[in-house]
Scaffold this active site. Structure first.
Site, PDB file in Angstrom:
ATOM      1  N   ASP A 111      28.084 -49.068  78.501  1.00  0.00           N
ATOM      2  CA  ASP A 111      27.086 -48.018  78.281  1.00  0.00           C
ATOM      3  C   ASP A 111      27.756 -46.684  78.633  1.00  0.00           C
ATOM      4  O   ASP A 111      28.483 -46.127  77.816  1.00  0.00           O
ATOM      5  CB  ASP A 111      25.884 -48.356  79.184  1.00  0.00           C
ATOM      6  CG  ASP A 111      24.706 -47.423  79.019  1.00  0.00           C
ATOM      7  OD1 ASP A 111      24.678 -46.663  78.047  1.00  0.00           O
ATOM      8  OD2 ASP A 111      23.798 -47.440  79.866  1.00  0.00           O
ATOM      9  N   LYS A 139      27.785 -48.842  73.525  1.00  0.00           N
ATOM     10  CA  LYS A 139      26.912 -47.735  73.092  1.00  0.00           C
ATOM     11  C   LYS A 139      27.765 -46.477  73.100  1.00  0.00           C
ATOM     12  O   LYS A 139      27.836 -45.785  74.122  1.00  0.00           O
ATOM     13  CB  LYS A 139      25.766 -47.550  74.090  1.00  0.00           C
ATOM     14  CG  LYS A 139      24.750 -48.659  74.138  1.00  0.00           C
ATOM     15  CD  LYS A 139      23.646 -48.250  75.113  1.00  0.00           C
ATOM     16  CE  LYS A 139      22.793 -49.414  75.521  1.00  0.00           C
ATOM     17  NZ  LYS A 139      21.978 -49.104  76.716  1.00  0.00           N
TER      18      LYS A 139
END
Ligand code: 5GP
Length: 190
Positions: A111, A139
């Protein structure tokens, strides 16, 4: 119909998509470590499912690593259930020495990148022969640090996702799919 479906807003990746991504990662890893021993280190707890499926997929490839061993490491970041604070805590280390070994670190999702960066730096200090990193999901929009990622399965939209090892307050890890939760499935934050 399973009851978990009532909590899900959208299935982002179904079982066949996940399995194809794992197979692609396994093919690349088997090629890169062909004929060499490898230690695959899974990051607890989220990567458990991707980790075990990945090591079996590597074993199915022809001309893969000569030997494959497994280890686990447990890292978690402080923060609330859906947002990390960026402070990573090591809860369980790998057993034994990794000095001079080929190591593949496998996490569930990258992330902001701080967990992978922390673990990479921790292991690199121990002088492995080669250290590679793999993440089932990433991400890219949320990245805060430019951590090296050698193998990535799926690009994930900027949303909190659950399933296939990923939890919300320890639930949903068992889902065979990766999904976004409905807003009403989140507990109010305090
Ligand atoms: P990072 O340090 O890269 O921000 O976050 C890494 C860890 O945060 C992951 O290993 C995972 O445990 C958790 N995480 C990050 N994004 C998500 C998400 O969308 N869903 C879930 N369940 N966990 C996430």
């Amino acid at each position: 119909m399973n009851s978990y479906r009532e909590s899900i807003a959208e299935v982002l990746f179904d079982e066949s998509r996940i399995s194809a991504a794992i197979d692609e990662m396994a093919a690349a890893i088997a090629r890169d470590f062909s004929g060499e021993p490898i230690l695959v280190v899974g990051v607890l707890k989220g990567a458990l499912f991707a980790f075990t499926d990945l090591v079996r997929a590597i074993a199915r490839r022809p001309n893969g690593p000569s030997d494959l061993s497994v280890e686990t490491i447990w890292a978690s970041s402080y923060g609330n259930a859906t947002r990390s604070s960026g402070e990573v805590q090591l809860r369980k280390d790998v057993a034994g020495s990794i000095r001079g070994r080929n190591v593949l670190l496998v996490d569930d999702i990258v992330d902001n990148g701080l967990t992978m960066q922390y673990l990479r730096e921790l292991l690199v200090q121990r002088a492995p022969a080669r250290l590679r990193t793999a993440a089932l999901l990433e991400k890219p929009e949320r990245r805060l640090v430019n951590v090296r990622l050698d193998y990535v399965g799926l690009r994930c939209p900027n949303a909190f996702v659950v399933g296939y090892g990923l939890d919300y307050r320890e639930l949903y890890r068992n889902l065979p799919i990766i999904a976004r939760l409905k807003p009403e499935s989140f507990a109010p934050e305090n």
